[in-house]
Motif scaffolding. Structure first.
Motif, PDB file in Angstrom:
ATOM      1  N   ALA A 158      70.188  37.171  40.874  1.00 40.51           N
ATOM      2  CA  ALA A 158      68.918  37.879  41.023  1.00 40.51           C
ATOM      3  C   ALA A 158      68.679  38.800  39.821  1.00 40.51           C
ATOM      4  N   ARG A 159      69.736  39.502  39.410  1.00 39.67           N
ATOM      5  CA  ARG A 159      69.597  40.404  38.260  1.00 39.67           C
ATOM      6  C   ARG A 159      69.221  39.641  36.996  1.00 39.67           C
ATOM      7  N   LEU A 160      69.888  38.514  36.829  1.00 40.23           N
ATOM      8  CA  LEU A 160      69.628  37.706  35.637  1.00 40.23           C
ATOM      9  C   LEU A 160      68.190  37.176  35.655  1.00 40.23           C
ATOM     10  N   GLY A 161      67.720  36.790  36.832  1.00 45.45           N
ATOM     11  CA  GLY A 161      66.352  36.293  36.982  1.00 45.45           C
ATOM     12  C   GLY A 161      65.330  37.360  36.603  1.00 45.45           C
ATOM     13  N   THR A 162      65.553  38.575  37.113  1.00 45.65           N
ATOM     14  CA  THR A 162      64.646  39.692  36.816  1.00 45.65           C
ATOM     15  C   THR A 162      64.665  40.021  35.328  1.00 45.65           C
ATOM     16  N   ALA A 163      65.882  40.068  34.751  1.00 40.72           N
ATOM     17  CA  ALA A 163      66.020  40.388  33.323  1.00 40.72           C
ATOM     18  C   ALA A 163      65.281  39.348  32.477  1.00 40.72           C
ATOM     19  N   ARG A 164      65.345  38.104  32.915  1.00 41.75           N
ATOM     20  CA  ARG A 164      64.663  37.063  32.129  1.00 41.75           C
ATOM     21  C   ARG A 164      63.142  37.239  32.195  1.00 41.75           C
ATOM     22  N   GLU A 165      62.633  37.566  33.371  1.00 41.54           N
ATOM     23  CA  GLU A 165      61.185  37.787  33.510  1.00 41.54           C
ATOM     24  C   GLU A 165      60.722  38.918  32.600  1.00 41.54           C
ATOM     25  N   GLU A 166      61.492  40.014  32.594  1.00 43.75           N
ATOM     26  CA  GLU A 166      61.136  41.152  31.723  1.00 43.75           C
ATOM     27  C   GLU A 166      61.190  40.735  30.258  1.00 43.75           C
ATOM     28  N   ALA A 167      62.227  39.956  29.906  1.00 44.09           N
ATOM     29  CA  ALA A 167      62.407  39.546  28.517  1.00 44.09           C
ATOM     30  C   ALA A 167      61.242  38.686  28.041  1.00 44.09           C
ATOM     31  N   MET A 168      60.679  37.874  28.962  1.00 39.55           N
ATOM     32  CA  MET A 168      59.520  37.053  28.607  1.00 39.55           C
ATOM     33  C   MET A 168      58.366  37.942  28.139  1.00 39.55           C
ATOM     34  N   GLN A 169      58.235  39.114  28.771  1.00 38.66           N
ATOM     35  CA  GLN A 169      57.165  40.061  28.411  1.00 38.66           C
ATOM     36  C   GLN A 169      57.506  40.782  27.107  1.00 38.66           C
ATOM     37  N   THR A 170      58.717  41.337  27.033  1.00 40.00           N
ATOM     38  CA  THR A 170      59.075  42.223  25.921  1.00 40.00           C
ATOM     39  C   THR A 170      59.602  41.453  24.708  1.00 40.00           C
ATOM     40  N   LYS A 171      59.955  40.175  24.897  1.00 43.81           N
ATOM     41  CA  LYS A 171      60.577  39.357  23.844  1.00 43.81           C
ATOM     42  C   LYS A 171      61.943  39.922  23.409  1.00 43.81           C
ATOM     43  N   ASP A 172      62.474  40.806  24.207  1.00 42.05           N
ATOM     44  CA  ASP A 172      63.821  41.340  23.900  1.00 42.05           C
ATOM     45  C   ASP A 172      64.815  40.698  24.883  1.00 42.05           C
ATOM     46  N   PHE A 173      65.624  39.782  24.382  1.00 45.39           N
ATOM     47  CA  PHE A 173      66.531  39.028  25.259  1.00 45.39           C
ATOM     48  C   PHE A 173      67.951  39.599  25.294  1.00 45.39           C
ATOM     49  N   SER A 174      68.134  40.810  24.752  1.00 42.04           N
ATOM     50  CA  SER A 174      69.513  41.324  24.642  1.00 42.04           C
ATOM     51  C   SER A 174      70.180  41.523  26.014  1.00 42.04           C
ATOM     52  N   THR A 175      69.429  42.006  27.011  1.00 45.12           N
ATOM     53  CA  THR A 175      70.022  42.207  28.341  1.00 45.12           C
ATOM     54  C   THR A 175      70.417  40.870  28.962  1.00 45.12           C
ATOM     55  N   VAL A 176      69.517  39.888  28.826  1.00 45.74           N
ATOM     56  CA  VAL A 176      69.786  38.551  29.370  1.00 45.74           C
ATOM     57  C   VAL A 176      71.054  37.982  28.726  1.00 45.74           C
ATOM     58  N   ASP A 177      71.136  38.098  27.388  1.00 46.92           N
ATOM     59  CA  ASP A 177      72.286  37.537  26.677  1.00 46.92           C
ATOM     60  C   ASP A 177      73.583  38.236  27.070  1.00 46.92           C
ATOM     61  N   ALA A 178      73.508  39.566  27.228  1.00 49.58           N
ATOM     62  CA  ALA A 178      74.714  40.322  27.593  1.00 49.58           C
ATOM     63  C   ALA A 178      75.212  39.897  28.977  1.00 49.58           C
ATOM     64  N   LEU A 179      74.273  39.775  29.919  1.00 55.83           N
ATOM     65  CA  LEU A 179      74.646  39.356  31.273  1.00 55.83           C
ATOM     66  C   LEU A 179      75.252  37.949  31.255  1.00 55.83           C
ATOM     67  N   LYS A 180      74.574  37.074  30.502  1.00 52.92           N
ATOM     68  CA  LYS A 180      75.045  35.684  30.441  1.00 52.92           C
ATOM     69  C   LYS A 180      76.462  35.593  29.881  1.00 52.92           C
ATOM     70  N   SER A 181      76.703  36.329  28.777  1.00 46.67           N
ATOM     71  CA  SER A 181      78.029  36.183  28.171  1.00 46.67           C
ATOM     72  C   SER A 181      79.111  36.828  29.042  1.00 46.67           C
ATOM     73  N   ALA A 182      78.753  37.908  29.759  1.00 38.27           N
ATOM     74  CA  ALA A 182      79.739  38.525  30.666  1.00 38.27           C
ATOM     75  C   ALA A 182      80.114  37.554  31.792  1.00 38.27           C
ATOM     76  N   LEU A 183      79.096  36.860  32.321  1.00 40.40           N
ATOM     77  CA  LEU A 183      79.361  35.897  33.397  1.00 40.40           C
ATOM     78  C   LEU A 183      80.203  34.735  32.878  1.00 40.40           C
ATOM     79  N   THR A 184      79.861  34.251  31.693  1.00 40.68           N
ATOM     80  CA  THR A 184      80.624  33.137  31.111  1.00 40.68           C
ATOM     81  C   THR A 184      82.075  33.539  30.891  1.00 40.68           C
ATOM     82  N   ASP A 185      82.245  34.777  30.381  1.00 39.81           N
ATOM     83  CA  ASP A 185      83.608  35.300  30.181  1.00 39.81           C
ATOM     84  C   ASP A 185      84.404  35.329  31.478  1.00 39.81           C
ATOM     85  N   ALA A 186      83.718  35.596  32.577  1.00 45.20           N
ATOM     86  CA  ALA A 186      84.403  35.696  33.873  1.00 45.20           C
ATOM     87  C   ALA A 186      84.633  34.319  34.486  1.00 45.20           C
TER      88      ALA A 186
END
Ligand SMILES: [Zn+2]
Length: 446
Positions: free
Chosen positions: A391-419
């Protein structure tokens, strides 16, 4: 060395296991007749004797335990099933034997040291029968070879029945080629369209009882330590095995063990009651193999066991708790080994495990066949944990679509992949799939 005590069906007493060859143990267990999926009653026997195998390996060392479990791949039930389905017998038995291995392995059952197929031992069976005929314990008639039951004085000792009672019970087959209705078939003729082998008595096939004796003696020798099987095999199968082996002058097993039968919700499992299911049915419906094994081991093998939905739920809860608390370890706590060495008291062993955690719990789980060094996927992939991240990742992606800043999405994604989580993002949404190395601890501070 830990002293292992087992209930011997032959003496009806608890006896200390004293291997014939000190430091080494040999065991034969009757395996499946391969024409259908194993039902959960069959699986109980597989799990019980696997647990004994694991205890023996723990006490005597892995290389010092020889465990033989056969596949009966020549049998009238197989012939009938193949004819019914219009299939080749060899295809049916090969497929079914593989199913048996797949299904029991899913329950943590180790492969035995040897898994002979009856059709590979026909020559030894023929020689065995010839020897019995020569010694006058058996005779040939009309293409059959039969064991002369009344020639063997100890017949009935294993199962505790007298020959006359058995006749009175009259489930014996009267046939023109039998001298006595009690005599059992060692060899019978085969029609052209069913499997057969050449023999001194004509083209034919072995009876079921001689198969196990021939395989046991060929692989384990004249005498061996333990012979096991389900309680339904005690008579006539095991009684006949003893008779033909001892008559031929082989010894046989010192200790006979029988596991009791299985019921479902207090009722005998039967196709007509609609409570008949196979191991595969359970696994496919999402019940993990470890949970099935736990439920099986929660009842002592010598008591009838009742499979219930309540036990399944409880087992899953306990295992989730244990997997969260366990760490890899080798030193199995004495109390757990002592419980198993006490006539394979698995119920008590599981009770002891409630007092453990960390490496002790991990070692105990291993010896019980309940884990292989890492937490099974089903026990970590608790959907609820990951859904919050999705859910968090989904929300972050929606915001990123507006702001064009994908840093939060990328950070979440890489943390999940690491885990150890596989991140699948599509237009439909975010899907998080825990992989085999998923480590929830790595997500704690995210
Ligand atoms: Zn057998």
């Amino acid at each position: 060395m830990v002293e292992i005590r087992l209930k011997n069906s032959k003496s009806r007493r608890i006896e200390v296991l004293q291997p014939i060859e000190p430091g080494k143990v040999s065991m034969y267990v009757c395996g499946p007749t391969v024409y259908d999926r194993a039902h959960i009653g069959n699986a109980r026997s597989a799990v019980v004797f696997d647990q004994l195998f694991r205890l023996l390996r723990h006490v005597y060392g892995e290389g010092n335990v020889t465990f033989v479990r056969n596949f009966t791949d020549v049998d009238d039930k197989i012939n009938a099933r193949a004819a019914e389905e219009g299939r080749k017998i060899a295809d049916l038995t090969a497929e079914t034997a593989q199913w048996y291995l797949d299904d029991t392995r899913a329950l943590g059952v180790l492969d035995p040291t040897h898994m002979p197929r009856a059709t590979e031992y026909i020559e030894q069976m023929v020689a065995f029968i010839e020897d019995l005929i020569e010694k006058d314990f058996a005779y040939a008639r009309d293409g059959h070879a039969l064991f002369r039951v009344r020639s063997f004085d100890d017949y009935g000792k294993l199962s505790g029945r007298s020959v006359d009672d058995m006749i009175a019970g009259a489930r014996v087959e009267v046939a023109p080629y039998k001298e006595d209705p009690m005599d059992f078939v060692l060899w019978k003729p085969s029609a052209d369209d069913i499997p057969g082998w050449d023999s001194p008595w004509g083209r034919g096939r072995p009876g079921w009882h001689i198969e196990c004796s021939a395989m046991a003696h060929s692989i384990l020798g004249e005498t061996f330590d333990i012979h096991g099987g389900g309680a339904d095999l005690l008579f006539p199968h095991h009684e006949n095995e003893v008779a033909q082996s001892c008559a031929a002058g082989h010894g046989f097993a010192n200790i006979w063990m029988h596991n009791e039968m299985l019921q479902v919700e207090g009722k005998k499992m039967s196709k007509s009651l609609g409570n008949f299911f196979t191991v595969r049915d359970l696994l496919d419906s999402g019940v993990p193999g470890e949970v099935i094994r736990f439920v099986m081991l929660s009842t002592h093998y010598g008591k009838p066991m009742d499979w219930t939905e309540k036990k399944r739920v409880e087992a899953e809860k306990t295992l989730r708790k244990w997997y969260a608390a366990a760490e890899p370890g080798d030193a199995v706590p004495e109390a757990v080994v002592a419980a198993l060495a006490d006539d394979l008291n698995t119920h008590q062993a599981l009770a002891e495990m409630h007092k453990l955690d960390g490496a002790e719990l991990g070692a105990a789980l291993s010896v019980m066949g309940l884990w292989e060094g890492q937490v099974p996927e089903w026990a970590v992939s608790d959907g609820a944990d990951l859904s919050a991240f999705a859910a968090r990742l989904g929300t972050a992606r929606e915001e990123a679509m507006q702001t064009k800043d994908f840093s939060t999405v990328d950070a979440l994604k890489s943390a999940l992949t690491d885990a150890g989580v596989e991140v699948r993002m599509s237009k439909a949404g975010v899907d998080l799939v825990p992989g085999p190395n998923f480590d929830p601890a790595k997500l704690e501070n995210l």
